[in-house]
Design a protein around this motif. Sequence first.
Motif, PDB file in Angstrom:
ATOM      1  N   VAL A  27       0.863  -1.184   0.000  1.00  0.00           N
ATOM      2  CA  VAL A  27       0.000   0.000   0.000  1.00  0.00           C
ATOM      3  C   VAL A  27       0.897   1.231   0.000  1.00  0.00           C
ATOM      4  CG1 VAL A  27      -1.864  -1.168   1.247  1.00  0.00           C
ATOM      5  CG2 VAL A  27      -0.146   0.123   2.532  1.00  0.00           C
ATOM      6  N   SER A  28       0.322   2.383  -0.235  1.00  0.00           N
ATOM      7  CA  SER A  28       1.082   3.623  -0.185  1.00  0.00           C
ATOM      8  C   SER A  28       1.256   4.052   1.275  1.00  0.00           C
ATOM      9  CB  SER A  28       0.358   4.731  -0.958  1.00  0.00           C
ATOM     10  OG  SER A  28      -0.855   5.065  -0.311  1.00  0.00           O
ATOM     11  N   PRO A  29       2.315   4.826   1.586  1.00  0.00           N
ATOM     12  CA  PRO A  29       2.481   5.324   2.966  1.00  0.00           C
ATOM     13  C   PRO A  29       1.269   6.107   3.455  1.00  0.00           C
ATOM     14  CG  PRO A  29       4.510   5.628   1.730  1.00  0.00           C
ATOM     15  CD  PRO A  29       3.468   5.175   0.745  1.00  0.00           C
ATOM     16  N   SER A  30       0.626   6.859   2.563  1.00  0.00           N
ATOM     17  CA  SER A  30      -0.546   7.634   2.977  1.00  0.00           C
ATOM     18  C   SER A  30      -1.713   6.710   3.353  1.00  0.00           C
ATOM     19  CB  SER A  30      -0.970   8.598   1.867  1.00  0.00           C
ATOM     20  OG  SER A  30      -1.316   7.895   0.686  1.00  0.00           O
ATOM     21  N   THR A  31      -1.881   5.611   2.593  1.00  0.00           N
ATOM     22  CA  THR A  31      -2.927   4.639   2.923  1.00  0.00           C
ATOM     23  C   THR A  31      -2.648   3.975   4.259  1.00  0.00           C
ATOM     24  OG1 THR A  31      -3.403   4.189   0.597  1.00  0.00           O
ATOM     25  CG2 THR A  31      -4.065   2.506   2.180  1.00  0.00           C
ATOM     26  N   LEU A  32      -1.393   3.628   4.492  1.00  0.00           N
ATOM     27  CA  LEU A  32      -1.002   3.028   5.768  1.00  0.00           C
ATOM     28  C   LEU A  32      -1.285   3.991   6.912  1.00  0.00           C
ATOM     29  CD1 LEU A  32       0.405   0.875   7.513  1.00  0.00           C
ATOM     30  CD2 LEU A  32       2.593   1.925   6.892  1.00  0.00           C
ATOM     31  N   SER A  33      -0.858   5.245   6.749  1.00  0.00           N
ATOM     32  CA  SER A  33      -1.047   6.248   7.799  1.00  0.00           C
ATOM     33  C   SER A  33      -2.527   6.463   8.094  1.00  0.00           C
ATOM     34  CB  SER A  33      -0.397   7.567   7.369  1.00  0.00           C
ATOM     35  OG  SER A  33      -0.551   8.546   8.373  1.00  0.00           O
ATOM     36  N   ARG A  34      -3.346   6.496   7.040  1.00  0.00           N
ATOM     37  CA  ARG A  34      -4.783   6.715   7.219  1.00  0.00           C
ATOM     38  C   ARG A  34      -5.424   5.554   7.978  1.00  0.00           C
ATOM     39  NH1 ARG A  34      -5.761   7.345   2.420  1.00  0.00           N
ATOM     40  NH2 ARG A  34      -6.652   5.333   1.802  1.00  0.00           N
ATOM     41  N   ASN A  35      -5.034   4.327   7.652  1.00  0.00           N
ATOM     42  CA  ASN A  35      -5.596   3.161   8.330  1.00  0.00           C
ATOM     43  C   ASN A  35      -5.175   3.091   9.791  1.00  0.00           C
ATOM     44  OD1 ASN A  35      -7.089   0.879   6.561  1.00  0.00           O
ATOM     45  ND2 ASN A  35      -5.708   2.048   5.254  1.00  0.00           N
ATOM     46  N   ILE A  36      -3.932   3.433  10.075  1.00  0.00           N
ATOM     47  CA  ILE A  36      -3.465   3.436  11.470  1.00  0.00           C
ATOM     48  C   ILE A  36      -4.222   4.485  12.268  1.00  0.00           C
ATOM     49  CG2 ILE A  36      -1.497   3.872  12.991  1.00  0.00           C
ATOM     50  CD1 ILE A  36      -1.389   1.187  11.515  1.00  0.00           C
ATOM     51  N   LYS A  37      -4.445   5.648  11.660  1.00  0.00           N
ATOM     52  CA  LYS A  37      -5.197   6.722  12.347  1.00  0.00           C
ATOM     53  C   LYS A  37      -6.632   6.276  12.611  1.00  0.00           C
ATOM     54  CE  LYS A  37      -5.759  10.971  13.872  1.00  0.00           C
ATOM     55  NZ  LYS A  37      -7.201  10.944  14.181  1.00  0.00           N
ATOM     56  N   GLN A  38      -7.258   5.606  11.651  1.00  0.00           N
ATOM     57  CA  GLN A  38      -8.618   5.101  11.844  1.00  0.00           C
ATOM     58  C   GLN A  38      -8.664   4.067  12.966  1.00  0.00           C
ATOM     59  OE1 GLN A  38      -9.674   3.654   7.966  1.00  0.00           O
ATOM     60  NE2 GLN A  38     -10.154   5.694   7.141  1.00  0.00           N
ATOM     61  N   LEU A  39      -7.651   3.213  13.006  1.00  0.00           N
ATOM     62  CA  LEU A  39      -7.588   2.195  14.063  1.00  0.00           C
ATOM     63  C   LEU A  39      -7.443   2.864  15.424  1.00  0.00           C
ATOM     64  CD1 LEU A  39      -7.535  -0.840  14.639  1.00  0.00           C
ATOM     65  CD2 LEU A  39      -5.078  -0.817  14.250  1.00  0.00           C
ATOM     66  N   GLU A  40      -6.586   3.864  15.509  1.00  0.00           N
ATOM     67  CA  GLU A  40      -6.412   4.588  16.774  1.00  0.00           C
ATOM     68  C   GLU A  40      -7.704   5.293  17.182  1.00  0.00           C
ATOM     69  OE1 GLU A  40      -1.675   5.731  16.909  1.00  0.00           O
ATOM     70  OE2 GLU A  40      -2.980   6.930  15.608  1.00  0.00           O
ATOM     71  N   ASP A  41      -8.411   5.849  16.205  1.00  0.00           N
ATOM     72  CA  ASP A  41      -9.690   6.513  16.513  1.00  0.00           C
ATOM     73  C   ASP A  41     -10.704   5.507  17.030  1.00  0.00           C
ATOM     74  OD1 ASP A  41      -8.641   8.932  15.718  1.00  0.00           O
ATOM     75  OD2 ASP A  41      -9.528   8.887  13.720  1.00  0.00           O
ATOM     76  N   ASP A  42     -10.735   4.317  16.409  1.00  0.00           N
ATOM     77  CA  ASP A  42     -11.665   3.277  16.858  1.00  0.00           C
ATOM     78  C   ASP A  42     -11.371   2.853  18.293  1.00  0.00           C
ATOM     79  OD1 ASP A  42     -12.901   3.291  14.410  1.00  0.00           O
ATOM     80  OD2 ASP A  42     -11.833   1.547  13.629  1.00  0.00           O
ATOM     81  N   LEU A  43     -10.097   2.763  18.621  1.00  0.00           N
ATOM     82  CA  LEU A  43      -9.693   2.299  19.947  1.00  0.00           C
ATOM     83  C   LEU A  43      -9.710   3.416  20.987  1.00  0.00           C
ATOM     84  CD1 LEU A  43      -6.671   0.055  18.874  1.00  0.00           C
ATOM     85  CD2 LEU A  43      -8.856  -0.750  19.770  1.00  0.00           C
ATOM     86  N   GLY A  44      -9.559   4.640  20.522  1.00  0.00           N
ATOM     87  CA  GLY A  44      -9.528   5.774  21.441  1.00  0.00           C
ATOM     88  C   GLY A  44      -8.196   5.952  22.143  1.00  0.00           C
ATOM     89  N   VAL A  45      -7.124   5.360  21.588  1.00  0.00           N
ATOM     90  CA  VAL A  45      -5.776   5.508  22.168  1.00  0.00           C
ATOM     91  C   VAL A  45      -4.772   5.691  21.042  1.00  0.00           C
ATOM     92  CG1 VAL A  45      -6.284   4.114  24.208  1.00  0.00           C
ATOM     93  CG2 VAL A  45      -5.353   3.018  22.166  1.00  0.00           C
ATOM     94  N   SER A  46      -3.610   6.217  21.381  1.00  0.00           N
ATOM     95  CA  SER A  46      -2.506   6.304  20.422  1.00  0.00           C
ATOM     96  C   SER A  46      -1.706   5.015  20.484  1.00  0.00           C
ATOM     97  CB  SER A  46      -1.596   7.500  20.755  1.00  0.00           C
ATOM     98  OG  SER A  46      -2.288   8.717  20.591  1.00  0.00           O
ATOM     99  N   LEU A  47      -1.479   4.411  19.315  1.00  0.00           N
ATOM    100  CA  LEU A  47      -0.714   3.170  19.254  1.00  0.00           C
ATOM    101  C   LEU A  47       0.763   3.415  18.980  1.00  0.00           C
ATOM    102  CD1 LEU A  47      -3.263   1.102  17.139  1.00  0.00           C
ATOM    103  CD2 LEU A  47      -2.903   1.008  19.606  1.00  0.00           C
TER     104      LEU A  47
END
Length: 284
Positions: A27-47
């Motif tokens: 995937v592109s770095p931007s796609t990776l970054s976006r997915n990690i941010k979405q995951l952090e938002d879902d969890l409510g914590v910074s990973l």
Amino acid sequence: MDITKLRLFCNLASSLHFGRAANASHVSPSTLSRNIKQLEDDLGVSLFVRDNRSVILTHEGEQFLGFAKEVIQQWETYQESLLAQADQLRGQLSIYCSVTASYSFLYEILTEFRVKHPGIAIKLHTGDPAQSIERILAGDEDIAIAAKPDKLPTGISFKPINSSPLIFITANNEDWQGKNWEEIPVIIPEEGLARERLNIWFDSLGIKPNIYAEVKGNEAIVSMVSLGFGVGVAPQIVVDNSPLANKVKRFDPQPDLGPYDTGLCVMEKRLKSPIVAAFWTQLQ
């Protein structure tokens, strides 16, 4: 929970580099970054703690990594079970072993396994055998060829393949007669069964060894010994299969450090995977 996001998270947690993790994930770095941010938002914590130069797992990220690996393994096991019911095992098997083990044991095992299960892709990693069980416990590999420790960790199954003595070796042109162990430079493994046995042996005799180098991997020990840097310890099978076998000799007198038992190891819970179980049961 999105399995794709979990896999992206695990790749980034492994490499701690957005570019490398993106390449590994296709995937592109931007796609990776976006997915990690979405995951952090879902969890409510910074990973991750990230800046322009580094990426570091937070405490919550380290805790979540174990959960993510477990969920991915359970998902893959379920997918494999569906394929097994259709009588067509397909998927990927991750194996870790030393270079010596890859051609001493793995070649024969994989030759038979590939005939029986051509739909299973093999992902092979080689490295220091001292890290084999650690990688299994961490969930980084499905199967490993490892030296059996004196006490197996809970939840690990071990199936023996070979037993070889641990031997002291020195270069052909070296003669340490008349020298004591405080004078003889020794080349020892950084960690693992051989290092533990050496520590016990030296302590039992009240010897403070003259350590010249601490090395990762048995093959590297044979190489350093062949160059005349000192006396080393390695399994007999590694010495016999080394391209440098004719440049080293057994050290005399030869202390007894006990056997070096090599075999397959796996987390018992991973045997629920039809792919892992197929490989495990093949070795009688």
